[in-house]
Design an enzyme around this catalytic site. Structure first.
Site, mmCIF file in Angstrom:
data_model
loop_
_atom_site.group_PDB
_atom_site.id
_atom_site.type_symbol
_atom_site.label_atom_id
_atom_site.label_comp_id
_atom_site.label_asym_id
_atom_site.label_seq_id
_atom_site.Cartn_x
_atom_site.Cartn_y
_atom_site.Cartn_z
ATOM 1 N N LYS A 165 0.846 -1.200 0.000
ATOM 2 C CA LYS A 165 0.000 0.000 0.000
ATOM 3 C C LYS A 165 0.881 1.250 0.000
ATOM 4 C CE LYS A 165 -3.308 -2.924 0.342
ATOM 5 N NZ LYS A 165 -4.057 -3.320 -0.873
ATOM 6 N N ASP A 193 -0.300 -0.655 -4.528
ATOM 7 C CA ASP A 193 -1.715 -0.300 -4.494
ATOM 8 C C ASP A 193 -1.868 1.094 -3.881
ATOM 9 O OD1 ASP A 193 -4.425 -0.201 -4.415
ATOM 10 O OD2 ASP A 193 -4.699 -2.029 -3.239
ATOM 11 N N GLU A 218 -1.797 -0.066 -8.750
ATOM 12 C CA GLU A 218 -3.248 -0.273 -8.697
ATOM 13 C C GLU A 218 -3.947 1.010 -8.266
ATOM 14 O OE1 GLU A 218 -5.396 -4.071 -7.963
ATOM 15 O OE2 GLU A 218 -5.645 -3.189 -5.977
ATOM 16 N N ASP A 241 -9.066 -1.089 -9.781
ATOM 17 C CA ASP A 241 -9.736 -1.821 -8.711
ATOM 18 C C ASP A 241 -11.022 -1.071 -8.331
ATOM 19 O OD1 ASP A 241 -10.451 -3.015 -6.327
ATOM 20 O OD2 ASP A 241 -8.522 -2.842 -5.353
ATOM 21 N N LYS A 265 -13.392 -7.239 -7.187
ATOM 22 C CA LYS A 265 -13.833 -7.572 -5.832
ATOM 23 C C LYS A 265 -15.320 -7.892 -5.900
ATOM 24 C CE LYS A 265 -10.384 -5.394 -2.938
ATOM 25 N NZ LYS A 265 -9.652 -4.338 -3.663
HETATM 26 MG MG MG Z 1 -6.657 -2.441 -4.407
#
Ligand code: MG
Length: 368
Positions: A165, A193, A218, A241, A265
């Site tokens: 992240k 991400d 991402e 995403d 997701k």
């Molecule tokens: Mg993500």
């Protein structure tokens, strides 16, 4: 076969550690999970789960799932759950949009259809790869040293896929990317991400400064318009995403070449039925996939694993085990669990794991 009743349960799933996203803008401590039990007149029971990652991550709202089911229930009762497309159309007619509210019912229908056919959902969908799927870690650390330590802890447990992240501080982001890349093993699958944390200008600074590394980012910015505005100005592969919600989003990303990877997701996109169409758009356009729960228990992880098993092994990068981040286990160790950093598809018909009803408490609503 007809859906005879819909029982709705609410469970709080506390995270083991508070979780920060998007450069510290967003904090998460507990997930509001909705479990749905569909009972049929044929004696087969299906289970679904809808667990948004809090209500600040994307436009999805735990209580909104229960409210949405209240609205949709009269349209779903009496339908044949094996006809997932008819159930999908009924839900879309009863409540346009609100995809996240539909995923638990869709999941329970697939569970029933699989049990009725005697097949795991992945096989029923025509896929069924048994290759164990690497679980992506979630590396939310800030400093170089913390990042190294977190990745090392995951590696010791068998993880080869890492979602690091970043976002919030351009200089620090560049330094962390360079450090992680310097320690990368050949088999590693690493994704940086950003969770929408950069402005367009910040995104370009980092993507251009790390161009020699050819790493994947991402969701670098908030919207597809932002990501489109970056194209042609950097050489980095992009995964979309949070901005991949509808089939129209998927079509636009594929047609306009906005991303090389889809982050699908299940709860966000409305469940397996809708996600399977995104999978096909991805495959038709040479786009790889991360497939995962938005959040939740082993049920949500298992749903994502079934879809991942319908993707050719070469096109799936990783899945996720949100179950490892929460302190409540609604299925007492059953179902796919983390084995050396991988999840294995269950062989039982349907979803392959059901919750203990005692762990869910009494239903908050039953529709008949
Ligand atoms: Mg993500």
């Amino acid at each position: 076969m007809k859906i005879a009743s819909i029982s709705v349960y609410q469970v709080n799933l506390p995270l083991e550690h508070p979780y920060w996203l998007s450069g510290g803008r967003l904090k998460f401590e507990v997930l509001d999970a909705t479990f749905v039990k569909l009972e049929t007149d044929a004696g087969i029971t299906g289970w679904g789960e809808g667990t948004p990652w809090g209500h600040t991550y994307v436009p999805a709202h735990g209580p909104g799932i229960r409210a949405g089911i209240e609205t949709m229930a009269p349209f779903v009762l009496g339908l044949d759950p094996r006809r997932v497309l008819e159930v999908e159309r009924a839900m879309d007619l009863a409540l346009p949009g609100h995809l996240y509210a539909k995923s638990p019912i869709d999941m329970a229908c697939w569970d029933i259809a699989g049990q009725a056919a005697g097949l795991p959902i992945a096989d029923l969908m025509g896929g069924g790869s048994r290759t164990p799927k690497p679980i992506a870690s979630s590396v939310g650390a800030k400093t170089l040293e913390e990042t190294r330590a977190v990745i090392e802890r995951y590696r010791a447990r068998g993880y080869i896929a890492h979602s690091v992240k970043i976002g919030g501080d351009v200089t620090r982001d560049i330094a962390r990317i360079r450090d992680v890349e310097s320690l990368r093993n050949p088999e590693d699958i690493v994704l940086y991400d950003v969770n929408r944390g950069w402005t367009r200008s910040q995104a370009l600074q980092v993507m251009q400064a790390t161009q020699d590394l050819h790493v994947t980012f991402e969701q670098p910015c908030e919207t597809l318009d932002d990501i489109a505005a970056l194209s042609g100005k950097h050489a980095a592969p992009v995964s979309v995403d949070e901005a991949l919600v509808t089939l129209q989003d998927a079509a636009r990303i594929a047609r306009d070449g906005l991303a090389e990877v889809f982050g699908i997701k299940l709860n966000r996109v409305g469940g397996l039925t809708k996600a399977a169409r995104m999978r096909d758009i991805a495959l038709a356009h040479g786009i790889d996939m991360f497939i995962m729960a938005t959040g939740g228990s082993v049920l949500a992880d298992t749903e994502a694993l079934h879809l991942a098993a319908t993707v050719p092994d070469a096109n799936i990068r990783a899945v996720w085990a949100c179950q490892d981040m929460i302190t409540v286990d609604v299925a007492a160790g059953r179902g796919p669990r983390n084995m050396n950093g991988h999840l294995h598809l269950p062989e039982a018909p349907g979803l392959g794991v059901h919750p203990d009803e005692a762990a869910l408490g009494a239903p908050v609503m039953v529709y008949k």
